[in-house]
Write a protein that holds these residues in place. Structure first.
Motif, PDB file in Angstrom:
ATOM      1  N   THR A 272       0.843  -1.196   0.000  1.00 41.42           N
ATOM      2  CA  THR A 272       0.000   0.000   0.000  1.00 41.42           C
ATOM      3  C   THR A 272       0.874   1.239   0.000  1.00 41.42           C
ATOM      4  O   THR A 272       1.688   1.443   0.917  1.00 41.42           O
ATOM      5  CB  THR A 272      -0.923   0.022   1.233  1.00 41.42           C
ATOM      6  N   TYR A 273       0.721   2.044  -1.023  1.00 40.62           N
ATOM      7  CA  TYR A 273       1.485   3.287  -1.179  1.00 40.62           C
ATOM      8  C   TYR A 273       0.584   4.450  -0.759  1.00 40.62           C
ATOM      9  O   TYR A 273      -0.504   4.636  -1.297  1.00 40.62           O
ATOM     10  CB  TYR A 273       1.912   3.432  -2.630  1.00 40.62           C
ATOM     11  N   ILE A 274       1.036   5.189   0.231  1.00 39.81           N
ATOM     12  CA  ILE A 274       0.317   6.368   0.725  1.00 39.81           C
ATOM     13  C   ILE A 274       1.099   7.609   0.301  1.00 39.81           C
ATOM     14  O   ILE A 274       2.305   7.707   0.559  1.00 39.81           O
ATOM     15  CB  ILE A 274       0.184   6.357   2.259  1.00 39.81           C
ATOM     16  N   ALA A 275       0.422   8.544  -0.330  1.00 35.79           N
ATOM     17  CA  ALA A 275       1.042   9.821  -0.698  1.00 35.79           C
ATOM     18  C   ALA A 275       0.080  10.946  -0.345  1.00 35.79           C
ATOM     19  O   ALA A 275      -1.132  10.818  -0.548  1.00 35.79           O
ATOM     20  CB  ALA A 275       1.379   9.859  -2.188  1.00 35.79           C
ATOM     21  N   TYR A 276       0.607  12.034   0.199  1.00 36.15           N
ATOM     22  CA  TYR A 276      -0.274  13.139   0.600  1.00 36.15           C
ATOM     23  C   TYR A 276       0.464  14.470   0.510  1.00 36.15           C
ATOM     24  O   TYR A 276       1.694  14.542   0.600  1.00 36.15           O
ATOM     25  CB  TYR A 276      -0.807  12.925   2.024  1.00 36.15           C
ATOM     26  N   ARG A 277      -0.321  15.499   0.314  1.00 34.14           N
ATOM     27  CA  ARG A 277       0.177  16.872   0.415  1.00 34.14           C
ATOM     28  C   ARG A 277      -0.939  17.715   1.031  1.00 34.14           C
ATOM     29  O   ARG A 277      -2.085  17.652   0.627  1.00 34.14           O
ATOM     30  CB  ARG A 277       0.582  17.428  -0.945  1.00 34.14           C
ATOM     31  N   PHE A 278      -0.581  18.467   2.060  1.00 35.13           N
ATOM     32  CA  PHE A 278      -1.530  19.348   2.738  1.00 35.13           C
ATOM     33  C   PHE A 278      -0.943  20.743   2.801  1.00 35.13           C
ATOM     34  O   PHE A 278       0.281  20.916   2.707  1.00 35.13           O
ATOM     35  CB  PHE A 278      -1.825  18.824   4.150  1.00 35.13           C
TER      36      PHE A 278
END
Length: 361
Positions: A272-278
């Motif tokens: 599972t690849y999690i990527a985020y930008r906030f």
């Protein structure tokens, strides 16, 4: 969640084999140490050569059948632990200690013994193996969006599930279960209706949700402080990749991409690849990283647990047939697409469709 179609792994169809599957993450393949993997019932051994290239062979010595992954690496070769037979990256036996270099040589000067090797690609932090007999270049590897992009934070979670690919795709694409399995942490039941558009295509399924006010659990304060409408899209790329996109405006987004590697007919390993930008300073996001990791790990462990219960229920009635309602149109589409893949085909034109579905949360 409905049951998926059965797959026979002793003699899998060509459509199932003719694919790239993740064998391991880059960090799992250590220097000078063979790595044992299992894909579609095939036991494989991976090892890294001196130039950094990765090789993959069937995990069996052609001499006496010993597991090669129990051996060692020496001079860029894989050495069987039983009698010391050595294999190069192409599976050729290059040295047999007990007979010397001449007695078992062919007229070309090479040993006639050879083990099957597999095409390998190393991209985006993962190592893929092609399990089929066809042209590996005819099938592209699924590239991970935002990988190594400095504007995004990303990481992997690796888990083993008691399920086949179909059951997992259905779970990862399933919104109704989130208010029960992940109640209070991802979603909670409100009794409101949610509309979605389901598009079943030749090699993929796409679901677009129409609920601007939907919130993603306890992270809403972090992901959407401005109260932007949520754009939520789930996709399944046959045969084994799901992608869930959550986006709030132009500056906040959260991606969950699952690469499903079938171990056998009952187990799968999911990368599972999690990527985020906030819209927060990078130093703040770095401080929050442990919290985000913990949150996502709790959610996925809940899925591991419910999938185990699902497996146990199916085992109690092997001839079980699912009872589908409108919200299960996604499950039906997944089963139809996977059935086509096993035959080495695209989804039949008669089953390609776009429809509107509605369910309550």
């Amino acid at each position: 969640m409905s049951a998926s179609l059965n797959t026979t792994f002793e003699t899998p169809c060509d459509g199932t084999l003719e694919q790239w599957y993740v064998a391991c993450a880059q960090k799992e393949l250590r220097k000078n140490t063979p790595y044992r993997a299992k894909i579609l019932g095939l036991n494989l051994v991976l090892f890294r050569q001196g130039d950094g290239q990765v090789a993959a062979l069937l995990d069996q010595c052609v001499h006496r059948g010993t597991r090669l992954s129990a051996g060692k690496i020496s001079d860029n070769c894989l050495v069987c632990p039983y009698h010391g037979w050595r294999y190069d990256a192409q599976g050729h036996v290059v040295h047999i200690p007990s007979v010397g270099d001449k007695q078992c040589s062919s007229p070309s000067g090479e040993y006639r013994y050879k083990q099957r090797h597999f095409a390998v690609q190393e991209l985006d932090g993962l190592i893929w193996v092609y399990t089929g007999a066809g042209d590996p270049q005819a099938k592209p590897v699924f590239r991970l969006p935002a990988y190594a992009d400095q504007r995004w934070q990303s990481y992997f979670m690796i888990n083993t599930f008691e399920a086949d690919v179909g059951s997992l795709v259905q779970n990862f694409m399933d919104v109704p279960h989130t208010v029960f399995v992940h109640e209070g942490i991802f979603r909670s039941s409100t009794g409101r209706s949610m509309d979605a558009t389901l598009a079943c295509k030749a090699r993929s399924i796409e679901v677009t949700y129409h609920d601007d006010g939907d919130k993603i659990g306890v992270m809403n304060w972090l992901s959407n402080p401005d109260g932007e409408p949520l754009v939520h899209t789930d996709r399944f790329f046959a045969p084994n990749v799901t992608r869930c996109d959550y986006q709030w405006g132009e500056r906040s987004a959260f991606l969950i991409i699952s690469q499903i590697t079938p171990i056998d007919s009952r187990q799968s390993r999911v990368y599972t690849y999690i990527a985020y930008r906030f819209r927060l300073p990078r130093w703040v996001l770095r401080m929050l990283r442990p919290f985000i990791h913990l949150y996502t790990r709790i959610v996925i462990r809940q899925d591991v647990k419910i999938i185990q219960a699902h497996r146990q229920g199916l085992d109690n009635a092997p001839d079980f047939k699912p009872s589908n309602v409108q919200a299960d149109a996604i499950h039906v589409g997944v089963e139809q697409l996977l059935a086509a893949v096993r035959l080495g085909e695209d989804l039949p034109p008669a089953q390609r469709r776009e429809s509107r579905i509605r369910f309550e949360l």
